[in-house]
Design an enzyme around this catalytic site. Sequence first.
Site, mmCIF file in Angstrom:
data_model
loop_
_atom_site.group_PDB
_atom_site.id
_atom_site.type_symbol
_atom_site.label_atom_id
_atom_site.label_comp_id
_atom_site.label_asym_id
_atom_site.label_seq_id
_atom_site.Cartn_x
_atom_site.Cartn_y
_atom_site.Cartn_z
ATOM 1 N N ASP A 1 -4.558 -13.918 -2.334
ATOM 2 C CA ASP A 1 -3.976 -13.511 -1.063
ATOM 3 C C ASP A 1 -3.980 -14.751 -0.187
ATOM 4 O O ASP A 1 -5.034 -15.237 0.253
ATOM 5 C CB ASP A 1 -4.765 -12.356 -0.426
ATOM 6 N N GLU B 1 -10.475 -7.241 -4.696
ATOM 7 C CA GLU B 1 -10.276 -8.258 -3.657
ATOM 8 C C GLU B 1 -11.544 -8.290 -2.807
ATOM 9 O O GLU B 1 -11.749 -7.424 -1.950
ATOM 10 C CB GLU B 1 -9.051 -7.892 -2.807
ATOM 11 N N GLU C 1 -8.785 -13.811 -1.515
ATOM 12 C CA GLU C 1 -8.120 -14.073 -0.226
ATOM 13 C C GLU C 1 -8.884 -15.170 0.513
ATOM 14 O O GLU C 1 -10.104 -15.082 0.698
ATOM 15 C CB GLU C 1 -8.072 -12.789 0.605
ATOM 16 N N ASP D 1 -11.082 -11.704 10.519
ATOM 17 C CA ASP D 1 -10.000 -11.831 9.550
ATOM 18 C C ASP D 1 -8.678 -11.984 10.303
ATOM 19 O O ASP D 1 -7.986 -11.003 10.545
ATOM 20 C CB ASP D 1 -10.011 -10.558 8.682
ATOM 21 N N HIS E 1 0.887 -1.165 0.000
ATOM 22 C CA HIS E 1 0.000 0.000 0.000
ATOM 23 C C HIS E 1 0.923 1.213 0.000
ATOM 24 O O HIS E 1 2.024 1.159 0.579
ATOM 25 C CB HIS E 1 -0.840 0.106 1.263
ATOM 26 N N ASP F 1 -5.962 -13.553 9.371
ATOM 27 C CA ASP F 1 -4.769 -13.468 8.507
ATOM 28 C C ASP F 1 -3.632 -14.370 8.984
ATOM 29 O O ASP F 1 -2.491 -13.928 9.149
ATOM 30 C CB ASP F 1 -4.251 -12.022 8.432
ATOM 31 N N ASP G 1 2.308 1.969 3.349
ATOM 32 C CA ASP G 1 3.245 0.994 3.925
ATOM 33 C C ASP G 1 4.674 1.438 3.633
ATOM 34 O O ASP G 1 5.602 1.127 4.380
ATOM 35 C CB ASP G 1 3.123 -0.399 3.285
ATOM 36 N N ASP H 1 -0.741 -12.532 2.509
ATOM 37 C CA ASP H 1 -1.409 -11.491 3.283
ATOM 38 C C ASP H 1 -1.675 -12.096 4.662
ATOM 39 O O ASP H 1 -2.812 -12.433 5.013
ATOM 40 C CB ASP H 1 -2.701 -11.057 2.588
ATOM 41 N N HIS I 1 -11.059 -14.110 3.407
ATOM 42 C CA HIS I 1 -12.232 -13.325 3.010
ATOM 43 C C HIS I 1 -13.335 -14.240 2.493
ATOM 44 O O HIS I 1 -14.511 -14.002 2.748
ATOM 45 C CB HIS I 1 -11.862 -12.313 1.932
HETATM 46 C C1 XUL Z 1 -7.562 -6.600 4.351
HETATM 47 C C2 XUL Z 1 -6.751 -7.018 3.195
HETATM 48 C C3 XUL Z 1 -5.908 -5.963 2.587
HETATM 49 C C4 XUL Z 1 -5.789 -6.071 1.108
HETATM 50 C C5 XUL Z 1 -5.052 -4.917 0.459
HETATM 51 O O1 XUL Z 1 -8.406 -7.587 4.837
HETATM 52 O O2 XUL Z 1 -6.763 -8.162 2.816
HETATM 53 O O3 XUL Z 1 -4.670 -5.997 3.199
HETATM 54 O O4 XUL Z 1 -5.144 -7.251 0.732
HETATM 55 O O5 XUL Z 1 -5.582 -3.699 0.777
HETATM 56 CO CO CO Z 2 -5.737 -9.186 1.332
#
Ligand code: XUL
Ligand code: CO
Length: 441
Positions: free
Chosen positions: A296, A232, A268, A307, A101, A309, A104, A338, A271
Amino acid sequence: MAEIFQSLSKVHFEGAESKNPLAFKYYNPDRVILGKKMSEHLPFAMAWWHNLCATGTDMFGPGTADKSFGAEPGTMAHARAKVDAGFEFMQKLGVRYFCFHDVDLVPEAATIDQTNARLDEITDYILEKMKGTDIRCLWGTANMFSNPRFMNGAGSSNSVDVFCHAAAQIKKALECTVKLGGRGYVFWGGREGYETLMNTDMKFEQENIAALMRMAVEYGRSIGFTGDFYIEPKPKEPMKHQYDFDAATAIGFLRYYGLDKDFKMNIEANHATLAGHTFQHDLRVSAVNGMLGSVDANTGDLLLGWDTDEFPYNVYDTTLCMYEVLKAGGLTGGFNFDAKTRRSSYTFEDMFQAFVLGMDTFALGLIKAAAIIEDGRVDEFVNNRYASYRDTEIGRKIRAGQASLSECAAVASQNGAPALPGSGRQEYLESVMNQILFGQA
Ligand code: XUL
Ligand code: CO
């Protein structure tokens, strides 16, 4: 330049018998699977935000990990230190891509022009670091969800000033992505949604999101971006209801607004499960619509329901993922971790270990998915399941789009009550999968 991860050396493939925590057991980049090297099947990427920025802060307490890398956080010296750390990390792990991003890469300044100047400086530095390595940008994106200005979304914001600020961030993030040779550009609509319809004009907001995406496509193409734009999907979090709920919803949106030629999906895992689907489901929906772009790579925790991750560890899931990817002929993007280490895994060694886990889990998934395809029993079953559409005249006409409702009804009258359509044999197929996954026990 001083080495940052001093006690950690390059990670090599040692094979399934190895007990070295910092060696690959399954990821052997040169091993050929279905005619292609593992490293080509699996373009892994490092997420700048989780790996180089996130310290483990949560709602109940501050960070546990030190990601200062010897510099003062919030400074450009720190931004550079993160570049140094990121390149050393990727080179030691053999990770060839990164995703970012805008914020970042650099700390946001008081004005967009100042932030952009910082982005120019840091992308110059990244370009310099890229020279002499095979490390490339997988995709870039603009963070349009953290700053309070985006509390009501970016494209979907009620404020035209916020919309224009989002446009400015996208413009710069696209320029940075092109400068770094990125293969894709992501829209994750983190706050493109609503909390209550009592204060929301849904149609107005969706039209504006589409307008912003259209502007991004026009600008991107005008500056030489030839890659894919990605949506996404995510159903919720941070908003109660997000417009890009899942792949099916996002694809319908893109088609409705005529954006489907320029966009694909970035799916992802966590998600998809938040949307009440399996990871495999959203991959299949994207693939059958010709829109499977990138992944992702992470996993959630079904007992927690947000989430989380986590780094992928579930070989069953990655096998089903790689089965979809192989069947779709690969990705135009890659596999972006991610994912973040748990809050109590706060050491540099944990960062390395997490990538070893994730890369090995996907390598195993690839090996096993190829084995399922080579074994042929699953494909054979699915193929035979629809045989009546090949073996009958009416079936062939339906498939060719040449049958009418009356013709079908005539067949129904003539044939009488249909026999049961044949067992789905789910339990058999699941045991085939176990046999292929675990083989000799
Ligand atoms: C948030 C997510 C983000 C996107 C990019 O849930 O997955 O980090 O991958 O904005
Ligand atoms: Co993501």
